[in-house]
Scaffold this active site. Structure first.
Site, PDB file in Angstrom:
ATOM      1  N   ASP A   1     -46.114  44.792  28.012  1.00 54.28           N
ATOM      2  CA  ASP A   1     -44.819  44.378  27.450  1.00 54.28           C
ATOM      3  C   ASP A   1     -45.063  43.274  26.427  1.00 54.28           C
ATOM      4  O   ASP A   1     -44.661  42.126  26.631  1.00 54.28           O
ATOM      5  CB  ASP A   1     -43.904  43.896  28.597  1.00 54.28           C
ATOM      6  CG  ASP A   1     -42.492  43.581  28.123  1.00 54.28           C
ATOM      7  OD1 ASP A   1     -42.167  43.868  26.958  1.00 54.28           O
ATOM      8  OD2 ASP A   1     -41.712  43.037  28.935  1.00 54.28           O
TER       9      ASP A   1
ATOM     10  N   CYS B   1     -40.603  46.266  22.196  1.00 53.16           N
ATOM     11  CA  CYS B   1     -39.398  45.840  21.457  1.00 53.16           C
ATOM     12  C   CYS B   1     -39.558  46.138  19.975  1.00 53.16           C
ATOM     13  O   CYS B   1     -38.789  45.638  19.158  1.00 53.16           O
ATOM     14  CB  CYS B   1     -39.120  44.354  21.701  1.00 53.16           C
ATOM     15  SG  CYS B   1     -40.500  43.282  21.288  1.00 53.16           S
TER      16      CYS B   1
ATOM     17  N   GLN C   1     -35.832  38.269  29.372  1.00 56.19           N
ATOM     18  CA  GLN C   1     -35.035  39.216  28.575  1.00 56.19           C
ATOM     19  C   GLN C   1     -33.637  38.644  28.360  1.00 56.19           C
ATOM     20  O   GLN C   1     -33.026  38.140  29.306  1.00 56.19           O
ATOM     21  CB  GLN C   1     -34.932  40.569  29.295  1.00 56.19           C
ATOM     22  CG  GLN C   1     -36.246  41.324  29.394  1.00 56.19           C
ATOM     23  CD  GLN C   1     -36.685  41.937  28.075  1.00 56.19           C
ATOM     24  OE1 GLN C   1     -35.959  41.928  27.085  1.00 56.19           O
ATOM     25  NE2 GLN C   1     -37.900  42.456  28.046  1.00 56.19           N
TER      26      GLN C   1
ATOM     27  N   CYS D   1     -18.472  32.791  19.806  1.00 55.09           N
ATOM     28  CA  CYS D   1     -19.385  33.870  19.431  1.00 55.09           C
ATOM     29  C   CYS D   1     -19.248  34.974  20.472  1.00 55.09           C
ATOM     30  O   CYS D   1     -19.433  34.724  21.669  1.00 55.09           O
ATOM     31  CB  CYS D   1     -20.824  33.382  19.346  1.00 55.09           C
ATOM     32  SG  CYS D   1     -21.921  34.743  18.911  1.00 55.09           S
TER      33      CYS D   1
ATOM     34  N   TYR E   1     -48.834  40.712  29.928  1.00 53.63           N
ATOM     35  CA  TYR E   1     -47.706  40.054  29.247  1.00 53.63           C
ATOM     36  C   TYR E   1     -46.540  39.929  30.242  1.00 53.63           C
ATOM     37  O   TYR E   1     -45.430  40.376  29.991  1.00 53.63           O
ATOM     38  CB  TYR E   1     -47.242  40.840  28.023  1.00 53.63           C
ATOM     39  CG  TYR E   1     -48.311  41.122  26.997  1.00 53.63           C
ATOM     40  CD1 TYR E   1     -48.523  40.241  25.934  1.00 53.63           C
ATOM     41  CD2 TYR E   1     -49.096  42.267  27.094  1.00 53.63           C
ATOM     42  CE1 TYR E   1     -49.501  40.510  24.986  1.00 53.63           C
ATOM     43  CE2 TYR E   1     -50.079  42.528  26.142  1.00 53.63           C
ATOM     44  CZ  TYR E   1     -50.272  41.654  25.102  1.00 53.63           C
ATOM     45  OH  TYR E   1     -51.242  41.923  24.167  1.00 53.63           O
TER      46      TYR E   1
ATOM     47  N   CYS F   1     -20.807  37.567  11.948  1.00 58.76           N
ATOM     48  CA  CYS F   1     -21.803  36.874  12.765  1.00 58.76           C
ATOM     49  C   CYS F   1     -23.217  37.326  12.366  1.00 58.76           C
ATOM     50  O   CYS F   1     -23.521  38.523  12.408  1.00 58.76           O
ATOM     51  CB  CYS F   1     -21.562  37.199  14.238  1.00 58.76           C
ATOM     52  SG  CYS F   1     -22.778  36.466  15.336  1.00 58.76           S
TER      53      CYS F   1
ATOM     54  N   CYS G   1     -16.869  39.861  15.544  1.00 60.74           N
ATOM     55  CA  CYS G   1     -17.421  38.513  15.654  1.00 60.74           C
ATOM     56  C   CYS G   1     -17.592  37.930  14.251  1.00 60.74           C
ATOM     57  O   CYS G   1     -18.462  38.367  13.485  1.00 60.74           O
ATOM     58  CB  CYS G   1     -18.761  38.566  16.390  1.00 60.74           C
ATOM     59  SG  CYS G   1     -19.329  36.955  16.931  1.00 60.74           S
TER      60      CYS G   1
ATOM     61  N   GLU H   1     -50.537  36.446  31.725  1.00 57.50           N
ATOM     62  CA  GLU H   1     -49.578  35.902  30.761  1.00 57.50           C
ATOM     63  C   GLU H   1     -50.161  34.644  30.125  1.00 57.50           C
ATOM     64  O   GLU H   1     -50.837  33.860  30.786  1.00 57.50           O
ATOM     65  CB  GLU H   1     -48.265  35.603  31.517  1.00 57.50           C
ATOM     66  CG  GLU H   1     -47.336  34.566  30.942  1.00 57.50           C
ATOM     67  CD  GLU H   1     -46.672  34.996  29.641  1.00 57.50           C
ATOM     68  OE1 GLU H   1     -46.256  36.169  29.524  1.00 57.50           O
ATOM     69  OE2 GLU H   1     -46.596  34.147  28.723  1.00 57.50           O
TER      70      GLU H   1
HETATM   71  C1  LIG Z   1     -41.742  40.534  25.512  1.00 57.80           C
HETATM   72  S1  LIG Z   1     -42.260  39.234  26.562  1.00 57.80           S
HETATM   73  C2  LIG Z   1     -42.328  40.087  28.101  1.00 57.80           C
HETATM   74  C3  LIG Z   1     -42.280  39.228  29.340  1.00 57.80           C
HETATM   75  C4  LIG Z   1     -41.986  39.945  30.658  1.00 57.80           C
HETATM   76  N1  LIG Z   1     -42.720  41.178  30.795  1.00 57.80           N
HETATM   77  C5  LIG Z   1     -40.502  40.166  30.836  1.00 57.80           C
HETATM   78  O1  LIG Z   1     -40.036  41.303  30.810  1.00 57.80           O
HETATM   79  O2  LIG Z   1     -39.776  39.169  31.015  1.00 57.80           O
HETATM   80  C6  LIG Z   1     -43.905  39.023  26.064  1.00 57.80           C
HETATM   81  C7  LIG Z   1     -44.673  37.996  26.843  1.00 57.80           C
HETATM   82  O3  LIG Z   1     -46.023  37.986  26.362  1.00 57.80           O
HETATM   83  C8  LIG Z   1     -46.516  36.665  26.369  1.00 57.80           C
HETATM   84  N2  LIG Z   1     -47.662  36.659  25.446  1.00 57.80           N
HETATM   85  C9  LIG Z   1     -47.655  36.532  24.108  1.00 57.80           C
HETATM   86  N3  LIG Z   1     -48.897  36.665  23.613  1.00 57.80           N
HETATM   87  C10 LIG Z   1     -49.717  36.882  24.670  1.00 57.80           C
HETATM   88  C11 LIG Z   1     -51.114  37.115  24.804  1.00 57.80           C
HETATM   89  N4  LIG Z   1     -51.906  37.137  23.746  1.00 57.80           N
HETATM   90  N5  LIG Z   1     -51.610  37.313  26.030  1.00 57.80           N
HETATM   91  C12 LIG Z   1     -50.815  37.306  27.118  1.00 57.80           C
HETATM   92  N6  LIG Z   1     -49.478  37.088  27.051  1.00 57.80           N
HETATM   93  C13 LIG Z   1     -48.937  36.883  25.839  1.00 57.80           C
HETATM   94  C14 LIG Z   1     -45.319  35.839  25.970  1.00 57.80           C
HETATM   95  O4  LIG Z   1     -45.474  34.495  26.378  1.00 57.80           O
HETATM   96  C15 LIG Z   1     -44.182  36.558  26.720  1.00 57.80           C
HETATM   97  O5  LIG Z   1     -43.990  36.016  27.999  1.00 57.80           O
END
Ligand SMILES: C[S@@+](CC[C@H](N)C(=O)[O-])C[C@H]1O[C@@H](n2cnc3c(N)ncnc32)[C@H](O)[C@@H]1O
Length: 473
Positions: free
Chosen positions: A378, A405, A280, A172, A309, A90, A83, A330
């Site tokens: 998460d 992550c 994701q 891309c 989350y 890229c 790429c 969330e």
């Molecule tokens: C890595 S993503 C995971 C989302 C979901 N579990 C998924 O797999 O699609 C992290 C999430 O945490 C939320 N977030 C960030 N800070 C936060 C907080 N202080 N309290 C609750 N949620 C939060 C973000 O908006 C986001 O949706």
């Protein structure tokens, strides 16, 4: 290393200086490491074995940061770049020169090293990394920037380490073919209508970014144009976001010109998501990731699960049919509205979703729902603050499934949880982002039962103790 002036203190390179260096290994975050007499240079865009000309971007007392400006001699293991945009590799695929098997090995090693060194953790099983289903054309979301060359709009990526230079993209290899076509159509519109790109230096112009999202299973493409406030001909996009000032961000008031929400299918669920909600970016591998999370959760059908989350509810909804009840929390209200809609659309009646921050929302959730059997975490890359770790400990769940992550924040968080009586049992990296250094992994922590010393209950023990709890939220 050559090119540094004199010796001792004076040998320290300065910002803007160029050096010839040889890369011996890879750092967390993916940059190449060059060493000389106790001095370390982290070089973006360079891989082990490479000899590169590197320009220093930051110089500290014991280390410097640099970007590769010329590959003088490629490392012996390098594979050809796939790429490339206008001659530049890229920027979204900084590890494309590393053979894929090597990428996987590096990710496993780095996850393990973070847990051992930063978390001082041991005794867990590091399971084999799940390789990606597709090594290219796997991203369902890409964000592009507008620039200009010879008065003509360009649409592509920032050149590596340059906020002021855009390289135009035609194809891309991280995006699907329809995703590339959608981007090029917006670029062609900008050229035909002669709408100028925003120039951050001069703080004038209109076009800033284009976000292209794709429903992998539905084939839907959603485009969102980000501009300065201005009048211009109607763009061929679904959403239009207006940004005042020079924040460089892409979030702002958004008007709808086409499809408002993106439809996707995942783990047998039909999902819809708003443009401000997280999803994701690799749909195929998200299914694998959630399958690992479900395996670690060890559900029997009766458990109360907290999905902290939760985004648009994906993890909780994929677990709901095997749980007694699911509660999602969330921060982003739009994502919670999506999660509720998704539960209803899929006939899932035992999941509830609450908008709020993990910091202040866990105690009210505990009061409302009672203590959970399983907590799924998460969080974003920054991981959990100490305070949020304390809230999680207060949940007293038997199992914690931590989807991370960033192993460098998973490690201290897992260490804090082990101090509170959990044991880190299993960790499985899942390669969500081939050709990049990003590491995703799922970790299972289990609580040691009181009076059993360092032993922990087996999954069947803890499930049996909850068999009598009914479903329904
Ligand atoms: C890595 S993503 C995971 C989302 C979901 N579990 C998924 O797999 O699609 C992290 C999430 O945490 C939320 N977030 C960030 N800070 C936060 C907080 N202080 N309290 C609750 N949620 C939060 C973000 O908006 C986001 O949706």
């Amino acid at each position: 290393m050559t090119g540094a002036p004199a010796t001792g203190e004076a040998a320290r390179p300065r910002r803007g200086e160029q050096l010839e260096v040889e890369i011996d290994s890879l750092a967390f975050g993916g940059r190449g490491i060059a060493r000389t007499d106790g001095f370390v240079v982290f070089v973006a865009g360079a891989l082990p074995g490479d000899r590169v000309r590197a320009e220093i971007t930051k110089a500290k007392r014991r280390f410097a940061e640099a970007r590769a400006v010329e590959l003088l001699r490629p490392g012996a293991d390098r594979v050809a770049d796939v790429c490339v945009h206008e001659g530049e590799p890229c920027p979204g695929a900084p590890w494309q020169g590393l053979p894929y098997e090597r990428q996987l090995a590096c990710k496993s090693e780095q996850a393990d090293e973070a847990l051992r060194r930063l978390g001082e953790l041991e005794g867990y099983e590091l399971e084999e990394i799940e390789p990606a289903a597709e090594r290219w054309r796997y991203r369902n979301k890409l964000e592009y920037s507008f620039g200009e060359r010879d008065g003509e709009p360009l649409l592509g990526f920032h050149a590596r380490g340059r906020w002021d230079l855009i390289v135009g993209v035609e194809d891309c290899h991280l995006a699907s073919e329809p995703g590339n076509t959608a981007r090029n159509r917006v670029r062609d519109w900008a050229r035909e209508e002669t709408v100028p790109a925003y120039d951050r230096r001069a703080r004038e112009g209109i076009l800033r970014n284009l976000v292209v999202r794709e429903g992998w299973r539905t084939g839907q493409i959603q485009t969102r144009l980000v501009t300065s406030p201005a009048r211009f001909p109607k763009p061929p996009v679904d959403l239009h976001t207006v940004i005042e000032g020079d924040s460089g961000g892409t979030d702002g008031p958004t008007g709808v010109l086409g499809a408002e929400r993106l439809r996707e299918e995942l783990c047998g669920l039909r999902l819809e998501m708003s443009h401000g909600a997280f999803f994701q970016t690799n749909t195929e591998m998200a299914e694998r990731l959630y399958a690992v999370a479900a395996e670690y959760a060890g559900l029997s059908g009766a458990e109360r699960v907290f999905d902290l989350y939760c985004g648009i509810g994906t993890i909780g909804l994929t677990m709901a049919r095997r749980a007694g009840e699911v509660w999602g929390l969330e921060l982003v209200g739009e994502a919670i509205a999506d999660a509720e809609r998704n539960a209803e659309a899929n006939g899932i009646g035992n999941a509830r979703f609450l908008a709020g921050s993990a910091r202040t929302g866990v105690r009210p959730l505990l009061e409302r729902a009672g203590k959970p059997d399983v907590v799924v975490l998460d969080p974003p890359r920054a991981g959990l603050s100490q305070k949020i770790v304390r809230r999680v400990i207060e949940c007293e769940a038997k199992r914690i499934v931590y989807v991370s992550c960033n192993p460098t924040t998973l490690a201290p968080n897992a260490a804090q949880l082990t101090e509170a009586g959990y044991r880190l049992r299993r960790v499985r990296p899942v390669d969500m982002f081939p050709q990049t250094p990003h590491i995703e992994c799922v970790a299972l922590l289990e609580k040691a039962a009181p009076g059993r010393g360092s032993g922990t209950p087996s999954i069947s023990d803890s499930v049996a103790s909850h068999e009598t709890r009914g479903g329904g939220v």
